[in-house]
Design an enzyme around this catalytic site. Structure first.
Site, short mmCIF file in Angstrom:
data_model
loop_
_atom_site.label_atom_id
_atom_site.label_comp_id
_atom_site.label_asym_id
_atom_site.label_seq_id
_atom_site.Cartn_x
_atom_site.Cartn_y
_atom_site.Cartn_z
N LYS A 68 -5.15 7.73 -2.04
CA LYS A 68 -5.78 6.85 -1.06
C LYS A 68 -6.81 7.58 -0.19
O LYS A 68 -7.71 6.96 0.36
CB LYS A 68 -4.72 6.19 -0.18
CG LYS A 68 -3.86 5.20 -0.95
CD LYS A 68 -2.87 4.48 -0.05
CE LYS A 68 -2.02 3.52 -0.86
NZ LYS A 68 -1.13 2.70 -0.01
N ASN A 89 -7.41 1.69 -0.30
CA ASN A 89 -6.50 1.31 -1.38
C ASN A 89 -7.09 0.20 -2.24
O ASN A 89 -6.42 -0.37 -3.09
CB ASN A 89 -5.15 0.85 -0.81
CG ASN A 89 -5.22 -0.50 -0.16
OD1 ASN A 89 -6.16 -0.78 0.60
ND2 ASN A 89 -4.25 -1.35 -0.42
N GLY A 131 0.88 10.30 5.31
CA GLY A 131 -0.04 10.20 4.17
C GLY A 131 -1.03 9.06 4.34
O GLY A 131 -1.25 8.55 5.44
N LEU A 208 7.89 0.55 4.10
CA LEU A 208 6.81 0.14 3.21
C LEU A 208 7.27 0.03 1.77
O LEU A 208 6.60 -0.59 0.94
CB LEU A 208 5.63 1.11 3.32
CG LEU A 208 4.56 0.77 4.36
CD1 LEU A 208 5.14 0.71 5.76
CD2 LEU A 208 3.41 1.77 4.32
#
Length: 248
Positions: A68, A89, A131, A208
């Site tokens: 990403k 993304n 991240g 997530l």
């Protein structure tokens, strides 16, 4: 049949993919013809050039772990939100203008799925991991004026470590967001190492991850009375946003 338009997902590894199943079923149910959605498992981001060269009908890509941020060097234009986040993304590929525009639909999906769960006492958040997905979460929390702390294994400036999580801190930070892959199938027994005993019904735990439906992180939070939410709705919302972008 030769597909007029191809879309797909890049990442590594792609052992299981929500996206391919979701879009294939979407195309079938909505009668979208001449379109396919493929998986491109890239051992390194440099392989993207070959994919773009070989697939002339490729019009758009979703981007997942671990690219990403790394994919940014192939983007010619950035949506303002994606530029602010520093991670993308979703890629929209225009062969005529030879451009690749980067978007971040994670932010849209996360915000839309989080907001209905927020209550007046949800004023501060802890983000586990730092991240590409975490950058979208930070952006959304900033937009919602919710202060946050990043919790990471190796402390850096502006973040804290897991050993810094005290009962006092957890009483103050009542939104807990897991952006790490800990607990993802097949390694379903893993979870962020936090002192779950300090969680209460005042807490909101958001993961997530969507596979499994309830991670160890969510289960342990639920057993303390916390409200929980997995990443499936976020994923669905970001997928629909990608489709909207590709067809705009």
């Amino acid at each position: 049949m030769l597909m007029a338009r191809t879309f797909g997902l890049i990442g590594y590894p792609l052992t299981h993919s929500f996206s391919k199943k979701y879009f294939t079923e979407k195309f079938e149910h909505e009668g979208v013809e001449g379109v396919s959605y493929e998986l491109f498992s890239l051992e390194n981001i440099g392989m993207l050039e070959q994919i773009l060269h070989e697939h002339h009908n490729l019009k758009g890509l979703n981007v997942t772990i671990p690219y990403k941020i790394g994919v940014l060097k192939y983007v010619t234009d950035l949506d303002p939100a994606a530029a602010a986040i520093g991670a993308v993304n979703c890629l929209k590929i225009n062969r005529e203008t030879k451009t690749i525009k980067g978007f971040n639909t994670d932010a849209y999906g996360f915000e839309a799925s989080l907001k209905p769960f927020l209550k007046s006492h949800h004023t501060k958040a802890l983000i586990f991991g730092d991240g590409g997905a975490a950058q979208a979460v930070k952006y959304v929390l900033g937009q919602l004026d919710i202060p946050f702390l990043s919790v990471v294994r190796k402390k850096q400036e502006g973040s804290i470590g897991y050993d810094d999580l005290t009962g006092e801190l957890l009483a103050e930070y009542t939104i807990l967001i897991n952006t790490t892959p800990l607990g993802t199938f097949p390694d379903i027994d893993a979870c962020p190492e936090i002192p779950y005993a300090y969680l209460t019904p005042e807490h909101l735990a958001y993961d997530l991850i969507y596979n499994p439906e309830e991670t160890v992180f969510l289960r342990r939070a639920r057993l303390q009375g916390a409200q929980t939410k997995n990443g499936l709705e976020m994923l669905t919302l970001q997928a629909e946003k990608s489709w909207e972008i590709w067809n705009s």
